[in-house]
Motif scaffolding. Structure first.
Motif, PDB file in Angstrom:
ATOM      1  N   GLU A 178     -10.958   9.924  -5.890  1.00 40.84           N
ATOM      2  CA  GLU A 178     -10.432   9.591  -7.209  1.00 40.84           C
ATOM      3  C   GLU A 178     -11.426   8.741  -7.993  1.00 40.84           C
ATOM      4  OE1 GLU A 178      -5.656   9.487  -6.133  1.00 40.84           O
ATOM      5  OE2 GLU A 178      -6.761   7.615  -6.399  1.00 40.84           O
ATOM      6  N   PRO A 179     -11.403   8.816  -9.336  1.00 40.54           N
ATOM      7  CA  PRO A 179     -12.293   7.979 -10.161  1.00 40.54           C
ATOM      8  C   PRO A 179     -12.014   6.502  -9.931  1.00 40.54           C
ATOM      9  CG  PRO A 179     -11.316   9.747 -11.469  1.00 40.54           C
ATOM     10  CD  PRO A 179     -10.597   9.740 -10.149  1.00 40.54           C
ATOM     11  N   GLN A 180     -13.060   5.704  -9.862  1.00 39.29           N
ATOM     12  CA  GLN A 180     -12.927   4.276  -9.578  1.00 39.29           C
ATOM     13  C   GLN A 180     -13.146   3.408 -10.813  1.00 39.29           C
ATOM     14  OE1 GLN A 180     -11.929   3.359  -6.368  1.00 39.29           O
ATOM     15  NE2 GLN A 180     -11.726   5.593  -6.318  1.00 39.29           N
ATOM     16  N   ALA A 203       4.652 -17.403  -1.138  1.00 34.37           N
ATOM     17  CA  ALA A 203       3.458 -17.139  -1.939  1.00 34.37           C
ATOM     18  C   ALA A 203       2.258 -16.802  -1.061  1.00 34.37           C
ATOM     19  CB  ALA A 203       3.140 -18.347  -2.825  1.00 34.37           C
ATOM     20  N   THR A 204       2.162 -17.439   0.085  1.00 33.92           N
ATOM     21  CA  THR A 204       1.065 -17.153   1.011  1.00 33.92           C
ATOM     22  C   THR A 204       1.208 -15.752   1.600  1.00 33.92           C
ATOM     23  OG1 THR A 204       0.949 -19.503   1.548  1.00 33.92           O
ATOM     24  CG2 THR A 204      -0.171 -17.986   3.038  1.00 33.92           C
ATOM     25  N   VAL A 205       2.432 -15.389   1.970  1.00 32.65           N
ATOM     26  CA  VAL A 205       2.687 -14.040   2.471  1.00 32.65           C
ATOM     27  C   VAL A 205       2.311 -13.008   1.416  1.00 32.65           C
ATOM     28  CG1 VAL A 205       4.449 -12.437   3.285  1.00 32.65           C
ATOM     29  CG2 VAL A 205       4.525 -14.830   3.999  1.00 32.65           C
ATOM     30  N   GLU A 206       2.699 -13.269   0.173  1.00 28.68           N
ATOM     31  CA  GLU A 206       2.397 -12.328  -0.909  1.00 28.68           C
ATOM     32  C   GLU A 206       0.898 -12.195  -1.125  1.00 28.68           C
ATOM     33  OE1 GLU A 206       2.858 -11.727  -5.720  1.00 28.68           O
ATOM     34  OE2 GLU A 206       3.722 -13.484  -4.759  1.00 28.68           O
ATOM     35  N   ALA A 207       0.185 -13.320  -1.184  1.00 25.52           N
ATOM     36  CA  ALA A 207      -1.250 -13.279  -1.485  1.00 25.52           C
ATOM     37  C   ALA A 207      -2.017 -12.462  -0.453  1.00 25.52           C
ATOM     38  CB  ALA A 207      -1.803 -14.702  -1.559  1.00 25.52           C
ATOM     39  N   TRP A 208      -1.764 -12.716   0.816  1.00 22.88           N
ATOM     40  CA  TRP A 208      -2.476 -11.993   1.865  1.00 22.88           C
ATOM     41  C   TRP A 208      -2.019 -10.544   1.950  1.00 22.88           C
ATOM     42  CZ3 TRP A 208      -6.695 -13.503   4.541  1.00 22.88           C
ATOM     43  CH2 TRP A 208      -7.045 -14.856   4.466  1.00 22.88           C
ATOM     44  N   SER A 209      -0.722 -10.287   1.723  1.00 19.01           N
ATOM     45  CA  SER A 209      -0.222  -8.906   1.738  1.00 19.01           C
ATOM     46  C   SER A 209      -0.841  -8.101   0.601  1.00 19.01           C
ATOM     47  CB  SER A 209       1.303  -8.894   1.625  1.00 19.01           C
ATOM     48  OG  SER A 209       1.915  -9.517   2.731  1.00 19.01           O
ATOM     49  N   MET A 210      -0.948  -8.708  -0.583  1.00 16.84           N
ATOM     50  CA  MET A 210      -1.538  -8.004  -1.719  1.00 16.84           C
ATOM     51  C   MET A 210      -3.025  -7.746  -1.494  1.00 16.84           C
ATOM     52  SD  MET A 210       0.377  -9.731  -5.004  1.00 16.84           S
ATOM     53  CE  MET A 210      -0.412  -8.598  -6.154  1.00 16.84           C
ATOM     54  N   LEU A 211      -3.711  -8.680  -0.862  1.00 17.96           N
ATOM     55  CA  LEU A 211      -5.128  -8.465  -0.563  1.00 17.96           C
ATOM     56  C   LEU A 211      -5.301  -7.297   0.401  1.00 17.96           C
ATOM     57  CD1 LEU A 211      -8.115  -9.273  -0.655  1.00 17.96           C
ATOM     58  CD2 LEU A 211      -7.634 -10.920   1.188  1.00 17.96           C
ATOM     59  N   LEU A 212      -4.527  -7.294   1.488  1.00 20.79           N
ATOM     60  CA  LEU A 212      -4.618  -6.206   2.458  1.00 20.79           C
ATOM     61  C   LEU A 212      -4.193  -4.883   1.831  1.00 20.79           C
ATOM     62  CD1 LEU A 212      -5.013  -5.095   5.304  1.00 20.79           C
ATOM     63  CD2 LEU A 212      -2.683  -5.835   5.845  1.00 20.79           C
ATOM     64  N   GLY A 213      -3.091  -4.903   1.074  1.00 20.06           N
ATOM     65  CA  GLY A 213      -2.616  -3.681   0.435  1.00 20.06           C
ATOM     66  C   GLY A 213      -3.616  -3.111  -0.557  1.00 20.06           C
ATOM     67  N   ALA A 214      -4.259  -3.988  -1.329  1.00 20.85           N
ATOM     68  CA  ALA A 214      -5.258  -3.526  -2.299  1.00 20.85           C
ATOM     69  C   ALA A 214      -6.448  -2.881  -1.596  1.00 20.85           C
ATOM     70  CB  ALA A 214      -5.722  -4.698  -3.158  1.00 20.85           C
ATOM     71  N   LEU A 215      -6.896  -3.468  -0.495  1.00 25.54           N
ATOM     72  CA  LEU A 215      -8.014  -2.893   0.258  1.00 25.54           C
ATOM     73  C   LEU A 215      -7.646  -1.519   0.813  1.00 25.54           C
ATOM     74  CD1 LEU A 215      -9.276  -6.061   2.181  1.00 25.54           C
ATOM     75  CD2 LEU A 215     -10.360  -4.944   0.211  1.00 25.54           C
ATOM     76  N   LEU A 216      -6.430  -1.387   1.356  1.00 23.44           N
ATOM     77  CA  LEU A 216      -5.993  -0.111   1.902  1.00 23.44           C
ATOM     78  C   LEU A 216      -5.876   0.949   0.812  1.00 23.44           C
ATOM     79  CD1 LEU A 216      -3.219  -1.334   4.393  1.00 23.44           C
ATOM     80  CD2 LEU A 216      -5.461  -0.379   4.981  1.00 23.44           C
ATOM     81  N   MET A 217      -5.314   0.583  -0.335  1.00 29.48           N
ATOM     82  CA  MET A 217      -5.145   1.544  -1.418  1.00 29.48           C
ATOM     83  C   MET A 217      -6.479   1.981  -1.998  1.00 29.48           C
ATOM     84  SD  MET A 217      -1.794   0.067  -3.430  1.00 29.48           S
ATOM     85  CE  MET A 217      -1.777   1.462  -4.568  1.00 29.48           C
ATOM     86  N   ASN A 218      -7.406   1.042  -2.154  1.00 28.65           N
ATOM     87  CA  ASN A 218      -8.712   1.407  -2.691  1.00 28.65           C
ATOM     88  C   ASN A 218      -9.498   2.275  -1.714  1.00 28.65           C
ATOM     89  OD1 ASN A 218      -9.638   0.035  -5.421  1.00 28.65           O
ATOM     90  ND2 ASN A 218      -8.245  -1.374  -4.421  1.00 28.65           N
ATOM     91  N   ALA A 219      -9.387   1.972  -0.414  1.00 26.89           N
ATOM     92  CA  ALA A 219     -10.051   2.807   0.579  1.00 26.89           C
ATOM     93  C   ALA A 219      -9.498   4.229   0.553  1.00 26.89           C
ATOM     94  CB  ALA A 219      -9.889   2.194   1.969  1.00 26.89           C
ATOM     95  N   THR A 220      -8.168   4.351   0.421  1.00 26.39           N
ATOM     96  CA  THR A 220      -7.549   5.675   0.332  1.00 26.39           C
ATOM     97  C   THR A 220      -7.982   6.400  -0.927  1.00 26.39           C
ATOM     98  OG1 THR A 220      -5.618   4.839   1.530  1.00 26.39           O
ATOM     99  CG2 THR A 220      -5.357   6.909   0.327  1.00 26.39           C
ATOM    100  N   ALA A 248       0.815  -1.217   0.000  1.00 20.86           N
ATOM    101  CA  ALA A 248       0.000   0.000   0.000  1.00 20.86           C
ATOM    102  C   ALA A 248       0.851   1.271   0.000  1.00 20.86           C
ATOM    103  CB  ALA A 248      -0.954  -0.014   1.192  1.00 20.86           C
ATOM    104  N   ALA A 249       1.673   1.459   1.036  1.00 18.78           N
ATOM    105  CA  ALA A 249       2.444   2.699   1.149  1.00 18.78           C
ATOM    106  C   ALA A 249       3.421   2.857  -0.014  1.00 18.78           C
ATOM    107  CB  ALA A 249       3.192   2.728   2.480  1.00 18.78           C
ATOM    108  N   TYR A 250       4.100   1.782  -0.375  1.00 23.20           N
ATOM    109  CA  TYR A 250       5.080   1.862  -1.465  1.00 23.20           C
ATOM    110  C   TYR A 250       4.428   2.305  -2.765  1.00 23.20           C
ATOM    111  CZ  TYR A 250       8.297   0.361  -5.114  1.00 23.20           C
ATOM    112  OH  TYR A 250       9.101   0.313  -6.223  1.00 23.20           O
ATOM    113  N   HIS A 251       3.368   1.632  -3.174  1.00 22.62           N
ATOM    114  CA  HIS A 251       2.745   1.956  -4.458  1.00 22.62           C
ATOM    115  C   HIS A 251       2.028   3.306  -4.427  1.00 22.62           C
ATOM    116  CE1 HIS A 251       3.302  -2.440  -5.104  1.00 22.62           C
ATOM    117  NE2 HIS A 251       3.514  -2.044  -6.338  1.00 22.62           N
TER     118      HIS A 251
END
Length: 268
Positions: free
Chosen positions: A166-168, A143-160, A32-35
């Motif tokens: 911003e347009p969705q 791979a498990t760390v990545e999958a869950w991290s990407m899910l959490l990161g995507a939720l945080l970025m979309n909420a922000t 989330a923060a990086y991207h």
């Protein structure tokens, strides 16, 4: 990614507090923060691909600095402090405001300084996330760390994104769809799968050495696709970053050089 985890990994979800904490670190800092900081910085006018890549190439230097505090048995020597200072100086090379006749502080916000600062925040977020992940060292497939991290990161970025208004909706045009597909599959899914796998084997500093290739690739691609030019200031910034890393990792570089010389002597 969850489909890939279901086929290849022996565990599809975290179980312990340490494993969930690792996912939280990955989702918040590495994804989330990086991207968010990176895309916001590169969207600023005046921040070229090569200039942003020079700031990103600070990652090994910043990671080493964080490692002195986060990882055990690491202490920062005076030469190490000098190496970190080289990195900070180099980041200013690509964030110098363009000349302006205006006398107020808005010149900083209208220049590439803010963009480079945002890219620096992205780099620092990634470096801190790498060292914390290495410190936590969870017994969980990469791979498990990545999958869950990407899910959490995507939720945080979309909420922000929603909070910022911003347009969705993604424009149904070839260029945006191609960019979204590349970023989703190649840069994110495959890229982070390799990253988490190598992080588990090599450690945060060594795996972030790939950042030194970023300015070269970004300069070539920026010139080819966007018509950007690589100026002398950006090139000098990269050289200062590289000098700072050599100071920080001088002992490891000396060992590898000695090993290379000894292997060559035995071959002769």
């Amino acid at each position: 990614m969850f489909a890939y985890v279901g086929v290849t990994a022996d565990r599809w979800r975290p179980r312990t507090r340490r494993e969930w904490l690792t996912v939280a670190v990955g989702g918040l800092l590495l994804i989330a923060a990086y991207h968010a900081f990176l895309f916001a910085g590169e969207a600023r006018p005046g921040v070229t691909s090569a200039a942003a890549a020079v700031v990103v190439s600070l990652s090994p230097v910043i990671t080493t600095g964080f490692g002195r505090f986060v990882l055990p048995d690491d202490r920062l020597t005076p030469l190490g402090v000098l190496g970190l200072c080289c990195g900070l100086v180099a980041s200013s090379f690509s964030s110098s405001p363009r000349p302006s006749t205006r006398g107020d502080l808005s010149v900083l916000l209208d220049s590439n300084a803010l963009g480079s600062l945002l890219v620096l925040c992205a780099t620092a977020s990634f470096a801190l996330g790498s060292t914390l992940t290495e410190r936590l060292d969870p017994d969980l497939p990469p791979a498990t760390v990545e999958a869950w991290s990407m899910l959490l990161g995507a939720l945080l970025m979309n909420a922000t994104s929603v909070a910022l208004g911003e347009p969705q909706r993604v424009p149904l045009a070839p260029d945006p769809l191609a960019a979204l597909g590349y970023l989703s599959v190649v840069a994110s899914a495959l890229g982070f799968l390799l990253y988490f796998s190598l992080l588990d084997r090599l450690g945060s500093v060594e795996v972030n050495l790939v950042s030194y290739v970023a300015p070269i690739v970004a300069a070539v691609v920026g010139w080819w696709l966007l018509g950007e030019t690589l100026d002398a200031t950006t090139a000098a910034g990269f050289l200062v970053v590289f000098a700072g890393f050599c100071l920080l990792k001088r002992r490891a570089l000396h060992r590898e050089l000695r090993r290379f010389v000894d292997d060559g002597a035995r071959a002769d």
